[in-house]
Write a protein that holds these residues in place. Structure first.
Motif, PDB file in Angstrom:
ATOM      1  N   ARG A 195       0.829  -1.217   0.000  1.00  0.00           N
ATOM      2  CA  ARG A 195       0.000   0.000   0.000  1.00  0.00           C
ATOM      3  C   ARG A 195       0.857   1.259   0.000  1.00  0.00           C
ATOM      4  NH1 ARG A 195      -3.556  -2.798   3.619  1.00  0.00           N
ATOM      5  NH2 ARG A 195      -2.698  -1.719   5.428  1.00  0.00           N
ATOM      6  N   GLY A 201      -9.456  -4.174  -4.260  1.00  0.00           N
ATOM      7  CA  GLY A 201      -8.262  -3.347  -4.218  1.00  0.00           C
ATOM      8  C   GLY A 201      -7.031  -3.931  -4.884  1.00  0.00           C
ATOM      9  N   LYS A 222      -5.772  -1.567  -7.574  1.00  0.00           N
ATOM     10  CA  LYS A 222      -5.186  -0.375  -6.951  1.00  0.00           C
ATOM     11  C   LYS A 222      -3.777  -0.673  -6.462  1.00  0.00           C
ATOM     12  CE  LYS A 222      -5.200   3.818  -5.301  1.00  0.00           C
ATOM     13  NZ  LYS A 222      -5.182   4.983  -6.212  1.00  0.00           N
ATOM     14  N   SER A 223      -3.588  -1.845  -5.888  1.00  0.00           N
ATOM     15  CA  SER A 223      -2.255  -2.246  -5.436  1.00  0.00           C
ATOM     16  C   SER A 223      -1.313  -2.396  -6.615  1.00  0.00           C
ATOM     17  CB  SER A 223      -2.333  -3.570  -4.666  1.00  0.00           C
ATOM     18  OG  SER A 223      -3.087  -3.420  -3.473  1.00  0.00           O
TER      19      SER A 223
END
Length: 228
Positions: A102, A190, A193-194
């Motif tokens: 992240r 996610g 997104k990662s």
């Protein structure tokens, strides 16, 4: 180099994870986890060290461990099975890895970069790994036995009389609907997104491919509606 405040913030993220209190219950410092850890036999890695760092909240050394050591864990969970305190060093390492991703830590980028081809293969075909990708140069950690698999690959595949295993290109076919559903799951959880944080160029390529597949699926749905 991160500031102490940044290191502390990352540790707070690790500690705030809903799994943290379940995976860390204390430590007797008995060393059973490290004694039975396969990775500890070959790398500068100790499950006991991870637990001790988190238990004592040693922020700076936790950050140092996230730079390299956490990536040596094989996630076999032998440590969790053997710990008398029911700790899971492997589970804690997973949380630390997720936080490092992240935050776009360089250690995460370096470790995950070789798997870009696997990720692209998964997105484009629905297969995580196809037989033609099993090459010794790509997976050095697999050891010398990979040579045996790679050398006779086509002969071995032909010897398996299962329809979905007879190709060395894709391993099996995935429907357009399944692919679109898979993309949606990755967006909602996610994963994409990662990926954008880890490798922006690969993300752009994959995003374009996903958009194209979704358009194809919408066209297919329209044709089905016209038939009805």
């Amino acid at each position: 180099m991160a500031t102490y405040a940044e290191m502390k913030g990352m540790f707070d993220e690790v500690r705030a994870d809903f799994r943290y209190d379940h995976e860390l219950n204390g430590c007797l410092n008995c060393g059973i986890c490290t004694a039975t850890c396969p990775s500890a036999q070959f790398y500068d890695y100790s499950p006991r060290e991870i637990v001790q760092l988190l238990w004592t909240e040693n922020v700076e050394q936790i950050y140092d461990a996230m730079q390299e050591k956490i990536w040596a864990c094989a996630q076999c969970m032998t440590c969790a099975a053997r710990c008398p305190f029911k700790n899971s060093p492997g589970g804690l390492v997973m949380i630390m890895r997720e936080v490092s991703i992240r935050h776009g830590m360089q250690s995460a980028k370096d470790v995950l970069r070789p798997f870009g081809r696997v990720m692209l293969k998964l997105i484009t075909t629905g297969n995580q790994l196809s037989p033609d990708m099993i090459q010794p140069d790509h997976f050095p950690d697999w050891g010398p036995n990979i040579q045996k698999v790679e050398g006779d690959l086509r002969v071995l595949r032909k010897a398996i009389p299962v329809r979905t295993l007879q190709t060395t290109d894709t391993a099996w076919e995935v429907s357009l609907k399944t692919s679109v559903e898979m993309y949606t799951i990755w967006e909602m959880t996610g994963v994409l997104k990662s990926l954008e944080t880890m490798d922006e160029n690969l993300f752009d390529v994959i995003e374009d491919f996903i958009d194209e597949k979704r358009e194809d699926y919408e066209d297919w749905l329209e044709k089905q509606g016209d038939k009805d």
